[in-house]
Design an enzyme around this catalytic site. Structure first.
Site, PDB file in Angstrom:
ATOM      1  CE  LYS A 182      -4.009  -2.227   2.129  1.00  0.00           C
ATOM      2  NZ  LYS A 182      -4.830  -2.507   3.313  1.00  0.00           N
ATOM      3  CD  GLN A 227      -3.910  -4.098   6.565  1.00  0.00           C
ATOM      4  OE1 GLN A 227      -4.031  -3.056   5.938  1.00  0.00           O
ATOM      5  NE2 GLN A 227      -4.325  -5.250   6.071  1.00  0.00           N
ATOM      6  CG  ASP A 257      -9.642   0.739   5.169  1.00  0.00           C
ATOM      7  OD1 ASP A 257      -9.472   0.194   4.068  1.00  0.00           O
ATOM      8  OD2 ASP A 257      -8.816   0.689   6.099  1.00  0.00           O
TER       9      ASP A 257
HETATM   10  N1  GUN Z   1      -7.496  -6.180   6.172  1.00  0.00           N
HETATM   11  C1  GUN Z   1      -7.862  -6.874   5.063  1.00  0.00           C
HETATM   12  N2  GUN Z   1      -8.333  -6.028   4.116  1.00  0.00           N
HETATM   13  C2  GUN Z   1      -8.260  -4.786   4.641  1.00  0.00           C
HETATM   14  C3  GUN Z   1      -8.594  -3.508   4.122  1.00  0.00           C
HETATM   15  O1  GUN Z   1      -9.094  -3.322   3.009  1.00  0.00           O
HETATM   16  N3  GUN Z   1      -8.345  -2.462   4.967  1.00  0.00           N
HETATM   17  C4  GUN Z   1      -7.838  -2.637   6.225  1.00  0.00           C
HETATM   18  N4  GUN Z   1      -7.665  -1.550   6.981  1.00  0.00           N
HETATM   19  N5  GUN Z   1      -7.530  -3.817   6.727  1.00  0.00           N
HETATM   20  C5  GUN Z   1      -7.736  -4.884   5.939  1.00  0.00           C
END
Ligand code: GUN
Length: 289
Positions: free
Chosen positions: A53, A97, A120
């Site tokens: 990311k 995350q 998100d």
């Molecule tokens: N864990 C798995 N997918 C995601 C996501 O799209 N965002 C976040 N913050 N955590 C995740």
């Protein structure tokens, strides 16, 4: 043989288009979009996701503020970091995350995240707006969670309009299944959301023109469960005992029956990241315009 939906190539296209738009607007706004990532602990999958990311952000011209906290971090400490990121004008998006270590409640943390920076789309404030919308046009005011948004773009790229189709979402998670079902419904699909407790799940999946596999079980969706000509999007990322990645679909079998299918890796994963960049761009534009 199914058409393969190349999420990696599509994500790269989105990323470079976004990079151009960011470059163009950053002069006018006299700023750059900023994303703060918060990772707690050393979950190996999460470490890789966060690294990818951050790399993608930098390639697109988004400033990445990387916060990696130890697994023992106290709730108050994490709250204080999120509070300071919420107040930081250089930070337009905050990503915590998931999953978090067991002693931390994701729900409580998401409650203090400002909705304007919830790129998100996980907070309850954002969900209120998301689930109140009756048409896709009403979604401009909220953030659409990255994975379901990426899936919609993949369907579009394959020329699949959900309107009038039977769609089956396999898995009921907050990150994928629930918002995915809602979004497909907004696009006028008739949606079934099935899960680990659904009886005769194979018969339910076999009705569908569009299958979104997000149940978190490696190779769960088999060729025999899929209708001839269905479009299958595989959201699963499962690490097998031999270290290899497998999706939630038996790709080798399902591709013989489906009209189109997304692979793992190289499908939904890169699109999740591309949509994170798009949502950060959206947050920046809203704050700076
Ligand atoms: N864990 C798995 N997918 C995601 C996501 O799209 N965002 C976040 N913050 N955590 C995740």
């Amino acid at each position: 043989m199914a058409e393969i939906i190349d999420g990696k190539a599509l994500a790269a296209k989105f990323k470079w288009e976004l990079a151009g738009q960011i470059q163009e607007l950053s002069g006018r706004f006299n700023s750059r979009p900023g994303l703060a990532t918060v990772l707690v602990g050393g979950n190996p999958g999460s470490i890789v996701y966060i690294r990818n990311k951050i790399t993608a952000c930098r390639e697109a011209g988004i400033e990445a503020f990387d916060h990696h906290l130890p697994a023992t971090t106290a709730e108050a400490e994490l709250f204080s970091l999120i509070d300071s990121l919420g107040k930081n004008p250089k930070v337009h998006g905050i990503l915590v995350q998931l999953p978090l270590p067991d002693h931390l409640s994701a729900s409580k943390i998401l409650d203090i995240l400002p909705q304007a920076k919830d790129i998100d789309g996980f907070t309850k404030a954002n969900w209120g707006k998301l689930f109140h919308a009756k048409t896709p046009a009403e979604l401009t005011d909220c953030f659409i969670p990255c994975t379901p948004l990426g899936v919609l773009k993949m369907l579009e790229s394959a020329g699949i309009n959900p309107e009038g189709k039977l769609a089956c979402v396999v898995g009921r998670s907050n990150i994928v299944g629930k918002p995915m079902a809602h979004l497909l419904m907004l696009h006028n699909a008739t949606v079934t959301l099935c899960h680990s407790k659904t009886p005769n799940i194979a018969d339910v999946i076999r009705q569908a023109d569009i299958v979104i596999a997000a149940i978190g079980k490696p190779r769960f969706v088999k060729e025999s469960m899929v209708k001839e000509g269905a479009c299958v999007i595989d959201v699963g990322v499962n690490r097998l005992a031999d270290g290899k990645l497998a999706g939630d679909c038996d790709f080798e079998g399902v591709k013989n029956k489906a009209a189109c299918i997304s692979p793992v890796p190289g499908g939904v994963g890169p699109m999740n990241i591309a949509m994170l960049l798009a949502n950060t761009f959206k947050a920046w534009q809203k704050m700076e315009a």
